[in-house]
Motif scaffolding. Structure first.
Motif, PDB file in Angstrom:
ATOM      1  N   THR A 120       0.821  -1.212   0.000  1.00 28.90           N
ATOM      2  CA  THR A 120       0.000   0.000   0.000  1.00 28.90           C
ATOM      3  C   THR A 120       0.854   1.260   0.000  1.00 28.90           C
ATOM      4  O   THR A 120       0.327   2.354   0.188  1.00 28.90           O
ATOM      5  N   SER A 125      -3.652   3.014   0.754  1.00 29.84           N
ATOM      6  CA  SER A 125      -4.813   2.313   0.225  1.00 29.84           C
ATOM      7  C   SER A 125      -6.058   2.660   1.034  1.00 29.84           C
ATOM      8  O   SER A 125      -5.975   2.907   2.241  1.00 29.84           O
ATOM      9  N   HIS A 304      -2.156   8.068  -4.065  1.00 34.12           N
ATOM     10  CA  HIS A 304      -3.462   7.730  -3.536  1.00 34.12           C
ATOM     11  C   HIS A 304      -4.403   7.265  -4.657  1.00 34.12           C
ATOM     12  O   HIS A 304      -5.150   6.300  -4.493  1.00 34.12           O
ATOM     13  N   GLN A 307      -3.460   3.795  -5.692  1.00 36.46           N
ATOM     14  CA  GLN A 307      -3.877   2.802  -4.705  1.00 36.46           C
ATOM     15  C   GLN A 307      -5.391   2.566  -4.749  1.00 36.46           C
ATOM     16  O   GLN A 307      -5.855   1.442  -4.561  1.00 36.46           O
ATOM     17  N   THR A 308      -6.170   3.617  -5.018  1.00 35.87           N
ATOM     18  CA  THR A 308      -7.611   3.447  -5.139  1.00 35.87           C
ATOM     19  C   THR A 308      -7.953   2.556  -6.325  1.00 35.87           C
ATOM     20  O   THR A 308      -8.777   1.639  -6.221  1.00 35.87           O
ATOM     21  N   SER A 310      -6.014   0.397  -7.625  1.00 32.76           N
ATOM     22  CA  SER A 310      -5.535  -0.932  -7.247  1.00 32.76           C
ATOM     23  C   SER A 310      -6.557  -1.646  -6.366  1.00 32.76           C
ATOM     24  O   SER A 310      -6.822  -2.838  -6.542  1.00 32.76           O
ATOM     25  N   ASP A 311      -7.164  -0.926  -5.416  1.00 36.56           N
ATOM     26  CA  ASP A 311      -8.193  -1.510  -4.557  1.00 36.56           C
ATOM     27  C   ASP A 311      -9.360  -2.039  -5.385  1.00 36.56           C
ATOM     28  O   ASP A 311      -9.830  -3.159  -5.187  1.00 36.56           O
TER      29      ASP A 311
END
Length: 511
Positions: A120, A125, A304, A307-308, A310-311
């Protein structure tokens, strides 16, 4: 001779002293390791020095089954040690709702671990980030993007999901009467839906580009689920193990691929144009926050946004693939339920058009069957782990700040006090006496709840409904020849997930 005897005696005595010292040290370590963080900490089973209760999960029994059995012995709030980390396990609807709803802030953090910090990029994340002002701002940005996707035109969302229909139809029809494992085909469908949603593009079914994403995500999920030794024994982070090197390499490739997509989008993004995918929606949401004069724009970085995405592309694909694989297996195991779903869709929708989100209220049995699949599968039986953000009292116990917390959703989804015959797959669990869908029955929480409820719950439910109803509108699935006596509904626990065993099926187009 006397000197030799004296020498042998001294050596024997020295060895005995060393053994006694070592044994005393081990006993000391064991006694120290059993000490609770405080006197009013929840009770629980004894563990081993350094390892804690890890060995309990090394057998064939699933972790959620082990923990549910402990709840019967120690109560709905008990503790275990995962390595050197004390962990509290919450069971039962009353305790879980008290923690996540009434004391949501106190239970809103996530565990910090070596693996999570790596993947993360320091906790940026949404899924694994800490409950901080930065996280709240980050979630607000993502929620704004999802609101555009989920509450915009139903027609637009349906078009996005059904964009995979030509490829999926061709793939299923190509199977003929040959048995095949449905998971790969379903994975290709879900990945293409999420690729359209996130990147505004699709990949060829079974093509090499799509397979790269599937392989990366599968390996990443397994690594995070299993964790590294350093997650449980912190000193291990200083030892560059092969597992650590694999995690670093894998997520460098995965996150690098997402960053490449973001950079390509930035080069062509036009603020005056309606955003076409999640990345552009995040760009737009960030711009709107900046236009509103937000003082915290420096906290919403490209990392950020990466990571979003990626989530969504990681966790979003896995949960949908697992759910749809369970759906096929369960309706193969219970052909009478499959027939009732198909008949209801035929009656309400027919064959000349695609099911729409507006059809949900007129398809109660189909909707109830999908919800029952979510309950029965409980694909994330222990939810995403929580951690306490401050000292908190619950059930007469005090849990210190920073304690890891496992929320045993399985204990609710299979509670005999809440469900009639919970270990049986019955869509009637979600139908009331008027044959209407029970939308929010007590003890049903597949997306968790409270401050850390799944950000994409509404999108996931809509996507699954459209794909599920379309699939059984057009195809019939059955057990492969020779597998008639096999139980296709048997779970196959993997790490912290509750998978269904992979079996071959045969598919036939409905006319």
């Amino acid at each position: 001779m006397l000197s030799l005897i004296d020498s042998g005696t001294i050596t024997a005595n020295s060895t005995s002293l060393a053994l006694v010292t070592a044994a005393t040290a081990l006993v000391g370590v064991w006694v120290w390791s059993q000490q609770k963080p405080r006197k009013d900490f929840p009770p629980g089973p004894k563990g081993w020095p350094l390892l804690g209760n890890i060995l309990e999960f090394a057998g064939t029994k699933a972790a959620y089954d082990v923990l549910t059995e402990h709840a019967g012995t120690y109560g709905n709030i008990f503790s275990i040690r995962i390595g050197q980390r004390w962990t509290v396990v919450l069971n039962g609807v009353a305790v879980i709702k008290e923690a996540l709803l009434k004391k949501g802030v106190e239970f809103a953090n996530r565990p910090t671990s070596f693996t999570i910090d790596l993947v993360t990029e320091g906790g940026k994340s949404i899924v694994f980030g800490q409950f901080t002002p930065t996280w709240k701002l980050h979630r607000k940005l993502a929620f704004s993007a999802f609101r555009t996707l989920a509450t915009g035109s139903n027609e637009r969302f349906e078009k996005l999901v059904y964009s995979i229909v030509p490829g999926l139809t061709k793939c299923l029809e190509s199977k003929g009467s040959e048995p095949f494992s449905p998971r790969g085909t379903l994975a290709s469908s879900i990945y293409n839906i999420l690729a359209t949603m996130c990147f505004g593009k699709q990949y060829e079914f079974g093509g090499p580009e799509l397979q790269v994403w599937i392989d990366l995500n599968r390996e990443g999920t397994e690594m995070i689920g299993n964790g590294l030794a350093a997650d449980y024994i912190p000193i291990m982070k200083h030892i560059p193990t092969p597992g650590m090197k694999r995690v670093l390499k894998l997520f460098d490739v995965f996150l690098g691929s997402i960053q490449k997509e973001i950079e390509e989008h930035r080069a062509t993004y036009d603020l005056s144009r309606e955003p076409k995918d999640l990345i552009e929606m995040l760009f737009q949401a960030r711009q709107e926050m900046e236009d509103e004069g937000s003082d915290n724009m420096d906290l919403v970085t490209d990392t950020h946004i990466k990571q979003t995405v990626s989530d969504v592309f990681g966790a979003g694909t896995d949960t949908s693939i697992f759910t749809m694989t369970w759906a096929v297996n369960l309706l193969v195991q219970y052909p009478e339920i499959q027939a009732k779903v198909a008949a209801e869709v035929d009656k309400v929708v027919g064959r000349d058009r695609l099911p729409s989100l507006a059809d949900r209220e007129n398809l109660p049995y189909t909707t109830a069957t999908l919800y029952e699949i979510m309950r029965y599968s409980s694909i994330v039986p222990l939810s995403v782990p929580h951690a306490t953000s401050k000292d908190v009292e619950i059930g007469g116990y005090t849990i210190p700040e920073g304690t890891w917390v496992l929320v045993n959703l399985y204990s609710m989804h299979f509670d005999e006090k809440l469900w009639d015959e919970p270990k049986k797959f019955k869509p009637e669990h979600f139908l009331d006496e008027t044959n209407s869908v029970r939308l929010h029955p007590e003890g049903f929480m597949p997306f968790s709840t409270g401050r850390r409820v799944c950000l994409g719950e509404s999108v996931a439910k809509a996507e699954l409904f459209l794909l599920f109803s379309w699939l059984f509108q057009h195809f019939t699935f059955a057990k492969a020849p020779g597998k008639e006596d096999v139980d296709y509904s048997e779970p196959s626990p993997v790490a912290l997930a509750r998978m269904v065993k992979e079996f071959d099926v045969v598919v036939k187009k409905r006319f």
